[in-house]
Design a protein around this motif. Structure first.
Motif, PDB file in Angstrom:
ATOM      1  N   LYS A 285       0.813  -1.210   0.000  1.00 52.43           N
ATOM      2  CA  LYS A 285       0.000   0.000   0.000  1.00 52.43           C
ATOM      3  C   LYS A 285       0.849   1.265   0.000  1.00 52.43           C
ATOM      4  CE  LYS A 285      -4.010  -1.946   2.419  1.00 52.43           C
ATOM      5  NZ  LYS A 285      -4.871  -1.835   3.621  1.00 52.43           N
TER       6      LYS A 285
ATOM      7  N   GLU B  86     -12.476   0.315  -6.840  1.00 51.18           N
ATOM      8  CA  GLU B  86     -13.066  -0.734  -5.995  1.00 51.18           C
ATOM      9  C   GLU B  86     -13.859  -1.729  -6.825  1.00 51.18           C
ATOM     10  OE1 GLU B  86     -16.498  -1.164  -2.519  1.00 51.18           O
ATOM     11  OE2 GLU B  86     -15.687   0.799  -3.021  1.00 51.18           O
TER      12      GLU B  86
ATOM     13  N   ASN C 108      -6.494  -1.806  -2.904  1.00 48.01           N
ATOM     14  CA  ASN C 108      -5.376  -1.003  -2.388  1.00 48.01           C
ATOM     15  C   ASN C 108      -5.280   0.338  -3.120  1.00 48.01           C
ATOM     16  OD1 ASN C 108      -4.741  -3.030  -0.607  1.00 48.01           O
ATOM     17  ND2 ASN C 108      -3.208  -3.959  -1.933  1.00 48.01           N
TER      18      ASN C 108
ATOM     19  N   TYR D  32      -7.939   2.590  -1.667  1.00 52.76           N
ATOM     20  CA  TYR D  32      -7.519   3.141  -0.375  1.00 52.76           C
ATOM     21  C   TYR D  32      -6.461   4.230  -0.578  1.00 52.76           C
ATOM     22  CZ  TYR D  32      -5.884   3.244   4.477  1.00 52.76           C
ATOM     23  OH  TYR D  32      -5.530   3.649   5.741  1.00 52.76           O
TER      24      TYR D  32
ATOM     25  N   LYS E 109      -6.628   8.206   0.510  1.00 56.17           N
ATOM     26  CA  LYS E 109      -5.618   8.743   1.427  1.00 56.17           C
ATOM     27  C   LYS E 109      -4.887   9.927   0.799  1.00 56.17           C
ATOM     28  CE  LYS E 109      -1.759   7.350   4.366  1.00 56.17           C
ATOM     29  NZ  LYS E 109      -0.899   6.230   4.805  1.00 56.17           N
TER      30      LYS E 109
ATOM     31  N   HIS F 213     -15.610  -0.486   0.403  1.00 52.10           N
ATOM     32  CA  HIS F 213     -14.172  -0.234   0.490  1.00 52.10           C
ATOM     33  C   HIS F 213     -13.866   1.263   0.419  1.00 52.10           C
ATOM     34  CE1 HIS F 213     -12.747  -4.330   0.578  1.00 52.10           C
ATOM     35  NE2 HIS F 213     -13.531  -4.650  -0.450  1.00 52.10           N
ATOM     36  N   THR F 214     -14.598   1.966  -0.419  1.00 57.26           N
ATOM     37  CA  THR F 214     -14.395   3.414  -0.491  1.00 57.26           C
ATOM     38  C   THR F 214     -14.805   4.078   0.809  1.00 57.26           C
ATOM     39  OG1 THR F 214     -14.896   3.264  -2.863  1.00 57.26           O
ATOM     40  CG2 THR F 214     -14.856   5.459  -1.880  1.00 57.26           C
TER      41      THR F 214
ATOM     42  N   ARG G 243     -14.941   2.629   3.728  1.00 56.99           N
ATOM     43  CA  ARG G 243     -13.972   2.181   4.742  1.00 56.99           C
ATOM     44  C   ARG G 243     -12.687   2.998   4.654  1.00 56.99           C
ATOM     45  NH1 ARG G 243     -14.189  -2.732   3.447  1.00 56.99           N
ATOM     46  NH2 ARG G 243     -15.536  -3.404   5.151  1.00 56.99           N
ATOM     47  N   ALA G 244     -12.229   3.267   3.444  1.00 52.74           N
ATOM     48  CA  ALA G 244     -11.001   4.051   3.277  1.00 52.74           C
ATOM     49  C   ALA G 244     -11.176   5.471   3.798  1.00 52.74           C
ATOM     50  CB  ALA G 244     -10.602   4.072   1.803  1.00 52.74           C
TER      51      ALA G 244
ATOM     52  N   TYR H 255     -11.888  -7.120   8.265  1.00 50.49           N
ATOM     53  CA  TYR H 255     -11.785  -5.679   8.411  1.00 50.49           C
ATOM     54  C   TYR H 255     -12.242  -5.225   9.799  1.00 50.49           C
ATOM     55  CZ  TYR H 255     -10.963  -5.577   3.392  1.00 50.49           C
ATOM     56  OH  TYR H 255     -10.431  -5.779   2.135  1.00 50.49           O
TER      57      TYR H 255
END
Length: 857
Positions: free
Chosen positions: A411, A445, A451, A454, A458, A486-487, A489-490, A522
């Motif tokens: 990552k 995603e 990754n 994420y 970030k 996932h988006t 969560r990121a 997760y």
């Protein structure tokens, strides 16, 4: 409105209006005096004989009708006046008429300027002209309705009766008709493909599917033809008019006419690609190829014509050959390059893409396609070349991150690529829009590049660097609702690490708990990150310990890293107690007592554990000397005496507790329940009165008093106490549930409806309503009310007990909720003692619930 009249000059002398018609005017005596006025009309009867004998059809009467005498000055003046009026009227007409018209202009000349303006009318304006409808004055034929004779009706009835007898004749007719059709089918050919082979089985079906045009539709076709004919004549160089006219014929089923129209159109607009393509569509495959070949010769730079010609080819090799020939004329056509690459093998496609990016270096899709076919190292070089040709394109950097992920990079490496990309894009004056990058993260995603997703979130979050910005909550909620987990969560993970805030970490853990069934790893990861970033928060350590125990993993390692707080040690003691390791559980409690400052919670846990371990009650009672203000310790001590059936000792403990804690409602209720269980109602009633003096508005004391009278079979006293209790506590759900149970069976539903209306969303009222339906055998209705009660209070043990009577499959749900409230639940727990699990308590509580329902009879 009045209009100003034009001055026509002075009126003639002695002018009298209407004199020619025999009017005499308004003449008074003062005007004529005493004498008689001669108005100029002869009164000779001999000269004014107008009988039929003197009338002639050609000349009229021989004697004039109005004999005005000789032509004098007045007559001359009148003629001059009339002539001048006629001249003025003629001058006015001459001014209105155009000067360039002939003496007698025709209708064509009068409307010539308007016809010239029609050339400027477009197709859309022609088509938007409304239909004027039929305003003809011709008489329309009306359908006449003639009554059906009785003989026809009678014959129809006879034919219906004889239908069964003639069935075999119909079969013979059908066979003969099928044979005739089979002969005709061999002679039919397809108008489009030119083939003579037709599916005989599907012929009748195809006949049924043919369109049947109504009179209105036929009329519409005629109007459309006239309109489009005018369009074509107005602008014959425009291909859209020819194409529209051909499609009208195609809709009418006249393919030959449609082809003929397009052939005429080609003579006028052969430089327009659409008409060539339309004609090739209507022709047979072989003729279409010839037409498109001629179109290529006429318009060699038309991409549409080349692609249509490729689609007409059946063999792949022929298509590739034609596409390569097209590139000789149009080397910068992206569509032709893409089509050629899609038809080629992987090795050939790689060579073609290298040539394509040389011809069209500014096309992003070709660079990305080339990078996908190359190896990791070559793909990196290709993306670098693409970045040099397209320095303002962020998609290149995102694909570079995906390339790193596909190569197995971590990552951190992916994040570095994107962070560098954002900085270079900003140097090239590219505006970084957060919403667009988040959409790219969502796309990543969906393509399983988690990754990269994420890393995008970030990079864009750190780029903003706004500590006080709370817009992430809206984005987080939006993506969670769209199932882009996932988006979402990121977003929340990056914010939790950036701000390191307890509330954000808590929300992050709750998010993972909601979606734990989809991917539990997760959830574990969130707990690990929470205790790492906020090691001083006990709640996160406890959550992690419980999770380890749920997964049957070694949670002692977590305990070694965690702070040795009272709550964490109590959690560990609880886990050991549930597994039956009482000695180990006691050691954790002893550690709290020796090394920390224990609260009453610890002493209560220790007291309960000592009772389970069968330690001497005197040793347990010593704890009271350290925490005399804890009502739970007094209750546990009294409960221990009750378990030993030392009721007098229990009374002494409760009396001592009342002296120290006279306002403790729990101590009073436990004391009263003990006397009721022994059916010592005469002892329990004074206790209730004493407790009510200290707690006059306690609904629990009122409910206990009512239950006492119910158990003593003193229903009148129970009803009296209930009415007083509802006056004191009007909206208490437990009292209303008792009111439902005490109501006669005939009016019980009415009382239940009143309770539901007054006590909105009260689980105890819902529970009593479910009991009413269970008593009547209405299982489904009772189940719905029990489910409502559990939604409001999932830890209500009595509701689980009644629901367990209906379906046994709810056992695991009950265990996960860990119920602890309810009269029957507590009674079952005391009966079985605390060392039994929830399953056995639920079974015992359901038995008590069965008896409770029977009491409603």
């Amino acid at each position: 409105m009045l209009q100003r009249q034009k001055d026509s000059g002075n009126q003639p002398t002695n002018y009298v209006p209407g004199r020619g018609r025999g009017a005499v005017g308004f003449i008074t005596r003062s005007d004529i005096g005493p004498a008689k006025v001669d108005i100029g009309i002869e009164q000779d009867d001999d000269q004014n004989d107008y009988n039929d004998a003197k009338y002639d059809e050609w000349n009229g009467y021989s004697i004039p009708l109005f004999n005005m005498g000789d032509y004098d000055d007045e007559d001359r003046e009148a003629d001059l006046t009339y002539n001048s009026v006629d001249r003025k009227m003629e001058e006015r007409r001459q001014k209105r008429m155009p000067t360039n018209l002939p003496e007698k202009p025709s209708i064509v000349n009068q409307f010539s300027d308007l016809k010239r303006e029609l050339a400027k009318v477009g197709i859309d304006e022609w088509l938007s002209i409304p239909d004027i409808g039929d305003y003809s004055i011709k008489k329309k034929k009306q359908d006449k309705i003639t009554p059906v004779p009785d003989s026809v009706i009678m014959s129809a009835q006879l034919s219906e009766k004889n239908l069964q007898t003639k069935a075999h004749d119909l079969n013979e007719i059908g066979e003969a008709r099928g044979a005739l059709l089979s002969l005709k089918l061999d002679k039919i050919s397809d108008n489009v493909s030119g083939q003579s082979v037709v599916d005989k089985r599907g012929y009748l079906t195809s006949l049924a599917s043919l369109p049947h045009l109504s009179e209105n539709e036929i009329g519409d076709f005629k109007k459309a033809r006239l309109l489009l004919k005018s369009v074509i004549q107005t602008d014959p160089k425009n291909s859209f008019g020819w194409i529209a006219a051909a499609r009208i014929e195609e809709l009418d089923g006249k393919l030959a006419a449609a082809r003929s129209i397009l052939a005429q159109g080609l003579q006028q607009a052969e430089d327009q690609e659409d008409i060539w393509i339309e004609l090739s569509r209507l022709e047979t495959p072989e003729k279409a190829k010839l037409i498109l070949n001629k179109a290529i010769q006429t318009l060699p730079h038309s991409v549409k014509i080349w692609l249509n010609a490729v689609n007409k080819e059946q063999e792949t090799e022929a298509k590739i050959k034609l596409l390569k020939r097209a590139l000789e004329f149009i080397p910068n056509s992206v569509d032709i390059w893409k089509e050629l690459v899609s038809l080629s093998s992987e090795s050939e496609a790689l060579v073609l893409l290298y040539k394509a990016v040389e011809c069209i270096p500014k096309n992003l899709s070709l660079w990305l396609a080339l990078a996908k076919l190359e190896t990791y190292e070559n793909a990196k070089a290709i993306l670098n070349r693409a970045r040099q040709n397209l320095p303002q394109e962020p998609t290149i950097w995102i694909n570079a991150a995906k390339l790193e992920e596909s190569a197995g990079k971590n990552k951190q490496t992916i994040a570095i690529v994107l962070s560098k990309g954002i900085k270079i894009l900003k140097k090239n004056q590219v505006k970084i829009v957060k919403e667009d990058w988040l959409q790219e993260a969502e796309i990543a995603e969906k393509c399983s590049n988690v990754n990269t997703c994420y890393a995008i979130v970030k990079a864009i979050t750190l780029e903003e660097d706004k500590q006080s910005d709370n817009s992430w909550k809206q984005d987080f909620t939006q993506f969670e609702q769209r199932a882009s987990l996932h988006t979402a969560r990121a977003i929340i993970a990056v914010e939790a690490e950036r701000q390191n805030n307890f509330e954000i970490w808590k929300e992050y853990i709750e998010f993972e708990r909601r979606h734990k069934d989809e991917d539990a790893q997760y959830f574990d990861q969130a707990l690990e990150l929470a205790v790492t970033n906020l090691p001083q928060i006990e709640q996160f350590w406890i959550e992690l310990i419980l999770r380890k125990q749920e997964l049957q993993q070694n949670y002692l390692e977590v305990f070694e890293k965690s702070p040795k707080s009272e709550n964490i040690l109590l959690t560990l003691s609880k886990l050991e107690k549930q597994q039956g390791n009482y000695e180990k559980a006691y050691q954790y409690l002893q550690y709290i007592q020796d090394n920390l400052i224990p609260s009453d919670k610890t002493w209560v846990k220790m007291f309960k554990l000592m009772l389970l371990m069968n330690k001497q009650i005197e040793q347990a009672e010593k704890i009271l000397t350290q925490y005399p203000q804890s009502d739970k310790l007094w209750i546990l001590c009294g409960q221990a005496k009750i378990n030993q059936k030392d009721y007098q000792g229990a009374r002494s403990i409760f009396e001592e507790a009342i002296k120290i804690l006279n306002n403790s409602l729990n101590v009073w209720l436990t004391y009263i329940k003990m006397e009721c269980q022994q059916q010592l109602y005469t002892r329990a009633r004074p206790l209730i009165d004493r407790a009510r003096e200290k707690n006059p508005k306690s609904s629990q004391l009122w409910a206990q008093a009512i239950r006492l009278e119910i158990d003593a079979k003193n229903h009148k006293a129970a009803q009296f106490l209930l009415s007083k209790a509802l006056q004191c506590c009007q909206l208490d759900g437990e009292l209303w549930s008792l009111a439902i149970e005490l109501e006669p069976k005939t009016t019980r539903k009415k009382k239940s409806a009143d309770a539901v209306t007054l006590c909105v969303d009260n689980p105890y009222v819902y529970l009593s309503t479910a009991k009413v339906f269970l008593n009547e055998g209405k299982i489904e209705k009772a189940k719905r009310w029990l489910e409502k009660a559990l939604i409001l209070e999932p830890r209500l043990g009595d509701a689980w007990a009644y629901l367990y009577l209906i379906e046994k499959e709810i056992l695991q749900q009950c265990i996960s909720r860990r119920p602890k409230y309810g009269r029957l639940w507590k009674q079952a727990k005391e009966t079985l003692n605390q060392k039994y699990d929830i399953e056995k308590i639920l079974i015992e509580a359901s038995k008590l619930a069965q008896k409770d329902i029977a009491k409603l009879e």
